[in-house]
Scaffold this motif. Structure first.
Motif, PDB file in Angstrom:
ATOM      1  N   GLY A 192      -4.587   0.027  -1.344  1.00 30.57           N
ATOM      2  CA  GLY A 192      -4.449   0.438  -2.728  1.00 30.57           C
ATOM      3  C   GLY A 192      -3.081   0.016  -3.234  1.00 30.57           C
ATOM      4  O   GLY A 192      -2.290  -0.595  -2.505  1.00 30.57           O
ATOM      5  N   MET A 193      -2.815   0.340  -4.494  1.00 32.75           N
ATOM      6  CA  MET A 193      -1.493   0.031  -5.067  1.00 32.75           C
ATOM      7  C   MET A 193      -1.078   1.146  -6.019  1.00 32.75           C
ATOM      8  O   MET A 193      -1.917   1.690  -6.744  1.00 32.75           O
ATOM      9  CB  MET A 193      -1.533  -1.298  -5.817  1.00 32.75           C
ATOM     10  N   VAL A 194       0.203   1.462  -5.998  1.00 40.23           N
ATOM     11  CA  VAL A 194       0.771   2.437  -6.932  1.00 40.23           C
ATOM     12  C   VAL A 194       1.954   1.765  -7.612  1.00 40.23           C
ATOM     13  O   VAL A 194       2.821   1.194  -6.936  1.00 40.23           O
ATOM     14  CB  VAL A 194       1.222   3.716  -6.187  1.00 40.23           C
ATOM     15  N   ILE A 195       1.974   1.810  -8.950  1.00 32.01           N
ATOM     16  CA  ILE A 195       3.060   1.167  -9.707  1.00 32.01           C
ATOM     17  C   ILE A 195       3.920   2.231 -10.390  1.00 32.01           C
ATOM     18  O   ILE A 195       3.389   3.158 -11.015  1.00 32.01           O
ATOM     19  CB  ILE A 195       2.463   0.206 -10.768  1.00 32.01           C
ATOM     20  N   ASP A 196       5.219   2.100 -10.228  1.00 31.08           N
ATOM     21  CA  ASP A 196       6.158   2.952 -10.949  1.00 31.08           C
ATOM     22  C   ASP A 196       6.282   2.393 -12.367  1.00 31.08           C
ATOM     23  O   ASP A 196       6.767   1.269 -12.556  1.00 31.08           O
ATOM     24  CB  ASP A 196       7.515   2.942 -10.236  1.00 31.08           C
TER      25      ASP A 196
END
Ligand code: RRO
Length: 301
Positions: A192-196
């Motif tokens: 998955g990916m999490v973006i600030d």
């Protein structure tokens, strides 16, 4: 009261998931002293590998995202660890990974000679294009790794599966047919990916990573349910298990043992004793045993 698992005696149903607390005897022993029946080492690879750049693990509240990156000294550079672990008074799973069927076989054969109680083959790590998950999303390659490793080891073989497999029950069955003695499911979900959004940057240096913790528990429960339907070998169920009630749920799906990973961070190293106590309280309030509830979610209405 003790339990039996693949011919070994365990003090309870709790398993430390691979990769959570490394490979030193001191820490693995502490985990056992804190109520964990069976401890798993961090996956051991074919060659020295640093892993990905920091940050590699971010806590998202409902779970974590990690791209630790399969760091390993390499199987030939662990003499100190093996020497320490030679005289241990706790049951041990050694986890191995490779970038080819041959590499899995070579590493597993070497590790088997160090006498862990079990070997787990990791065909499910989502954080490398060449290692791990690439083998576990396909029936044939899963089977090829299992049969090659089974030929050269003399301890029971556990296979760690990925929820990314299109049909995890089918992969589990292929592994059973190839000689696996147990299934461990699941590895982390994703990547998955999490973006600030303030910096517009992915929070992990590697950008993508595997998801763990409470947010993945329903996927883990479904996977264990599908595997239980497909095979006749025991399942170590894990993925977001944090409380005794979570443990009951995954046992009802079909798990024989219950793994804990992220919850070590959320509840401390004595999470194993806490979950065992909570599980036993739930059962004794209802006059039930683990055997009464194992696979109970499969009964027809
Ligand atoms: O080291 C890792 O990045 C890692 C591995 Br080997 C694995 O099997 N699962 C995971 O979430 N991370």
């Amino acid at each position: 009261m003790t339990i039996q698992f693949l011919g070994k005696t365990l003090k309870n149903h709790m398993v430390l998931a691979s990769g959570v607390l490394g490979n030193s005897k001191e820490i693995l022993e502490r985990v056992h002293e804190n109520g964990c029946g069976l401890v798993t080492m961090k996956s051991i690879g074919p060659a020295p590998r640093d892993g990905h750049k920091n940050p590699t693990v971010i806590d998202l509240g409902q779970g974590m995202i990690n791209a630790v990156g399969l760091p390993s000294p390499g199987y030939l550079n662990m003499e100190n660890e093996w020497q320490d672990l030679d005289e241990r008074d706790f049951p041990l799973i050694a986890s191995v990974y490779g970038g080819s069927v041959k590499e899995y076989q070579v590493v597993a054969e070497f590790v088997s000679a160090k006498k862990p109680d079990f070997i787990e083959i990791n065909i499910s790590c989502p954080n490398s294009e060449k290692h791990g998950m690439i083998f576990g999303i396909n029936r044939q390659s899963s089977q090829d790794v299992v049969s090659a490793v089974k030929e050269v080891i003399n301890v029971p073989l556990i296979v760690k599966l990925t929820p990314q497999a299109p049909d995890i029950g089918d992969i589990a069955k292929a592994c059973e047919d190839a000689g696996a003695d147990a299934i461990c499911a699941i590895n982390t979900v994703g990547p998955g990916m999490v973006i600030d959004i303030e910096s517009a940057m992915p929070v992990l240096a590697f950008k993508k990573g595997g998801l763990s913790g409470p947010m993945i528990k329903p996927i883990a429960v479904r996977c264990v349910f599908d595997i239980y339907k497909a095979v006749n070998i025991p399942i170590i169920g894990l993925g977001g298990i944090t409380t005794g009630e979570d443990a009951i749920e995954i046992i009802m799906a079909g798990a024989s043992l219950v793994g804990i990973g992220s919850a070590v961070r959320y509840r401390g190293i004595d999470v194993f004793q806490k979950v065992t106590d909570e599980m036993n309280a739930w059962l004794s309030n209802r006059n039930l045993s683990i055997e009464d509830i194992k696979g109970a979610a499969h009964k027809e209405k």
